[in-house]
Write an enzyme that holds these catalytic residues in place. Structure first.
Site, PDB file in Angstrom:
ATOM      1  N   TRP A 129       2.612   1.504  -3.403  1.00  0.00           N
ATOM      2  CA  TRP A 129       1.682   1.908  -4.457  1.00  0.00           C
ATOM      3  C   TRP A 129       1.582   3.424  -4.544  1.00  0.00           C
ATOM      4  CZ3 TRP A 129      -2.801   4.792  -4.547  1.00  0.00           C
ATOM      5  CH2 TRP A 129      -3.573   4.717  -5.710  1.00  0.00           C
ATOM      6  N   HIS A 130       1.651   4.088  -3.410  1.00  0.00           N
ATOM      7  CA  HIS A 130       1.463   5.539  -3.394  1.00  0.00           C
ATOM      8  C   HIS A 130       2.650   6.295  -3.987  1.00  0.00           C
ATOM      9  CE1 HIS A 130      -1.991   4.787  -0.774  1.00  0.00           C
ATOM     10  NE2 HIS A 130      -2.370   6.014  -1.072  1.00  0.00           N
ATOM     11  N   GLY A 131       3.819   5.701  -4.025  1.00  0.00           N
ATOM     12  CA  GLY A 131       4.927   6.425  -4.627  1.00  0.00           C
ATOM     13  C   GLY A 131       6.260   5.747  -4.422  1.00  0.00           C
ATOM     14  N   THR A 191       0.836  -1.206   0.000  1.00  0.00           N
ATOM     15  CA  THR A 191       0.000   0.000   0.000  1.00  0.00           C
ATOM     16  C   THR A 191       0.865   1.249   0.000  1.00  0.00           C
ATOM     17  OG1 THR A 191      -1.794  -1.126   1.186  1.00  0.00           O
ATOM     18  CG2 THR A 191      -1.779   1.277   1.260  1.00  0.00           C
ATOM     19  N   PHE A 240       0.379   9.956  -7.930  1.00  0.00           N
ATOM     20  CA  PHE A 240       0.311   8.536  -7.613  1.00  0.00           C
ATOM     21  C   PHE A 240      -0.200   7.716  -8.794  1.00  0.00           C
ATOM     22  CE2 PHE A 240      -0.785  10.759  -3.506  1.00  0.00           C
ATOM     23  CZ  PHE A 240       0.528  10.846  -3.118  1.00  0.00           C
TER      24      PHE A 240
END
Length: 468
Positions: free
Chosen positions: A319-321, A316, A468
């Site tokens: 995934w955001h960066g 998680t 993102f």
């Protein structure tokens, strides 16, 4: 192009709606697909080829899996190849520079690589294509044999940029048949305008407060300024992202689609577990269905469950960066979710509600500091400011100025981050139905007018989840 732009509001959207509704029903998915490609190409014309490739690649792979379903070895090879290619494209554009930079730093290498701009929405549409492939491989959904319908699903501009992440099984029937009534269109328009107002009137304005405080060196911040800043960012990211999600859902209704609700007042939560059931719901649902449950979920004992939680929260964050602060942010929340699974949640449930609210908001706000500052030392310094360590004091005239000039905006954000306005609206609809049919369009018209006025005059109109 973003939804909160004049060119989208008064040129692109009206033209697309006109073309969509004058077209025969059998051609509407084609109109939507072409309009979505144009929307995507507006900002990054070079990268539209990647989206077209991903669409054709997974469309063909879906047909191959369906054709060779009885020959499991071939179907498995096609499925794994599709997943690897999709993850490879996402990894190359989103994480290649991050990996090279860390290799250079850790091993003293000097590998050169040009900075790659991130294709808009690639994290969202990659997850959508993978969910389709997984569900076809599992035989949970019928394969899509119409390439235009599949393309409309992958590229659909209302939810392309920032979700919600739409699983194919949730929308397959709507791609084939859907109906738009005047009431349904009006409901979508109302939801879109409310989302626009959240983005433009609340997120953008409170974001100015955070921008000013973030630019101040940590050593010059007081405790009050630091808390005002992180409070402002807490509201900004919520109204920015949830506002965009509301706009996406509103647009979906205007075109006849029902997208899942992506936010459910997360700041009223009494635990971190509850918070993540209310924040970015589609992402949490995706990881739960395609990562957590396949790993074993909570069915194989506490140790395996904690491992699965750690994997999900690492992914998680990633995934955001492509930055260590995002990974740390994900693991940070993974720790608290794990603690709540062990005992903390039971303890919180036996305490007065306000204890859970204070605990949750405190953990979330500290988490937002980790999330926002890519430099971990800067994030640590800012978090120290929150607790009076290495600060310029408790308060100063600058902090009092920030507070006095933003107190009503902060109060408005606090109210609209709760269900109270929606409950009031529901009550009015039920009690004064006839008056509501007149008053609500007037309110929506006023919100649209004021939002447009702000967009004409202001230069600060960021969209946080673009990166993102």
């Amino acid at each position: 192009m973003v939804f909160s732009s004049l060119i989208f509001l008064y040129l692109f959207l009206p033209l697309v709606l006109l073309l969509y509704f004058v077209s025969p029903k059998g051609c509407r998915n084609a109109v939507l697909f072409i309009a979505s490609l144009f929307f995507y190409a507006w900002g990054e014309p070079v990268y539209v080829g990647i989206m077209i490739f991903s669409t054709l690649f997974d469309y063909i792979n879906g047909l191959l899996i369906d054709r060779y379903r009885c020959r499991k070895a071939i179907a498995r090879i096609v499925f794994l190849g599709s997943i690897l290619v999709n993850l490879g494209i996402l990894g190359f554009f989103k994480y290649a520079n991050f990996i090279v930079d860390n290799i250079n730093q850790w091993f003293g290498f000097h590998i050169g690589m040009n900075e790659l701009p991130l294709p808009i929405g690639i994290s969202f549409y990659t997850f959508q294509t993978m969910s389709y492939m997984v569900d076809v491989y599992r035989n949970r959904v019928p394969v899509q044999k119409n390439p235009i319908d599949f393309g409309a699903y992958i590229a659909m501009f209302p939810q392309l940029v920032a979700g919600p992440i739409v699983k194919y099984e949730d929308i397959a029937g709507q791609l084939k048949s859907r109906k738009v009534t005047l009431d349904r269109f009006g409901e979508g328009a109302e939801l879109f305008i409310r989302g626009l107002a959240k983005k433009v009137l609340l997120a953008n304005n409170i974001g100015l407060l955070w921008a000013g405080i973030k630019a101040t060196p940590p050593s010059e911040l007081t405790v009050l300024s630091a808390w005002l800043g992180i409070t402002a960012f807490t509201f900004q990211i919520y109204f920015d992202f949830s506002g965009y999600s509301d706009m996406a859902r509103g647009l979906g209704k205007m075109f006849g689609f029902d997208f899942m609700k992506n936010f459910n007042y997360p700041y009223i939560s009494r635990s971190i577990t509850e918070f993540w059931r209310r924040w970015h719901i589609s992402l949490g649902s995706w990881f739960r269905e395609y990562v957590y449950i396949p790993l074993g979920g909570n069915r194989k004992g506490l140790g395996i469950q904690l491992r699965n939680i750690a994997v999900v929260w690492f992914l998680t964050g990633l995934w955001h960066g492509a930055s260590w602060n995002f990974i740390l942010w994900g693991l940070y929340f993974g720790v608290f979710v794990s603690l709540e699974k062990l005992h903390l949640l039971n303890w919180l449930n036996r305490r007065p509600a306000f204890i859970g609210h204070v605990y949750t908001l405190g953990i979330v706000m500290i988490g937002w500091a980790i999330f926002e500052f890519e430099n971990l030392s800067t994030a640590l310094s800012f978090i120290q400011n929150l607790f009076g360590i290495n600060t310029a004091g408790v308060m100063d005239t600058t902090a009092l100025y920030y507070l006095s000039t933003n107190v009503w905006l902060l109060a408005a954000c606090a109210v609209f981050a709760t269900p109270l306005p929606q409950r009031a609206l529901t009550y009015i609809r039920g009690r004064f139905a006839k008056m509501h049919t007149v008053v609500m369009p007037m309110i929506c018209g006023l919100l649209l007018f004021v939002s447009t006025a702000y967009l004409v005059n202001e230069t600060y109109n960021p969209f946080l989840y673009f990166r993102f």
